[in-house]
Design an enzyme around this catalytic site. Sequence first.
Site, mmCIF file in Angstrom:
data_model
loop_
_atom_site.group_PDB
_atom_site.id
_atom_site.type_symbol
_atom_site.label_atom_id
_atom_site.label_comp_id
_atom_site.label_asym_id
_atom_site.label_seq_id
_atom_site.Cartn_x
_atom_site.Cartn_y
_atom_site.Cartn_z
ATOM 1 N N ARG A 255 -12.351 -3.350 1.458
ATOM 2 C CA ARG A 255 -13.286 -4.233 2.181
ATOM 3 C C ARG A 255 -13.542 -5.508 1.390
ATOM 4 O O ARG A 255 -13.568 -6.609 1.946
ATOM 5 C CB ARG A 255 -14.602 -3.504 2.450
ATOM 6 N N ASN B 162 -12.280 2.119 5.167
ATOM 7 C CA ASN B 162 -13.576 2.487 4.607
ATOM 8 C C ASN B 162 -13.620 2.456 3.076
ATOM 9 O O ASN B 162 -14.635 2.808 2.479
ATOM 10 C CB ASN B 162 -14.019 3.859 5.121
ATOM 11 N N CYS B 163 -12.573 1.988 2.436
ATOM 12 C CA CYS B 163 -12.523 1.862 0.978
ATOM 13 C C CYS B 163 -13.263 0.584 0.568
ATOM 14 O O CYS B 163 -12.993 -0.498 1.089
ATOM 15 C CB CYS B 163 -11.067 1.807 0.520
ATOM 16 N N ASP B 164 -14.200 0.707 -0.354
ATOM 17 C CA ASP B 164 -14.989 -0.450 -0.789
ATOM 18 C C ASP B 164 -14.122 -1.570 -1.359
ATOM 19 O O ASP B 164 -14.368 -2.740 -1.088
ATOM 20 C CB ASP B 164 -16.026 -0.034 -1.840
#
Length: 117
Positions: free
Chosen positions: A15, A10-12
């Site tokens: 991703r 879930n880390c931008d």
Amino acid sequence: MSITVYGIPNCDTVRKARKWLEQQQVTFHFHDVRAEPVPTSTIAVWLEQLGSDTVINKRSTAWRQLSAEQQQIATNEDAVRLLQEHPTLMKRPLLDCHGTLSAGFNEKLWQSALEQR
């Protein structure tokens, strides 16, 4: 050897890095450091090659939530223990491209690592 990306899904930045690798048509393994702990020997290699100041993100929320005592890292063993207890402290993502390591996503550095394979 293979290409592994370490991080949390879930880390931008993770991703973005995964998407970039997919656009480059690079086959890689994603290692979710929360779901599957990283072996101490792997973390030790990261620290040996990159240093604790590069591997541990001291600007993160997770770092600020640690006590002053926990933030005292005198040895690599201390850093390994801390990263095993708090895997989100690592600078994400961490790329292991056939033994070449890079912490954080930088297209130029990652491209260079991929070209060396």
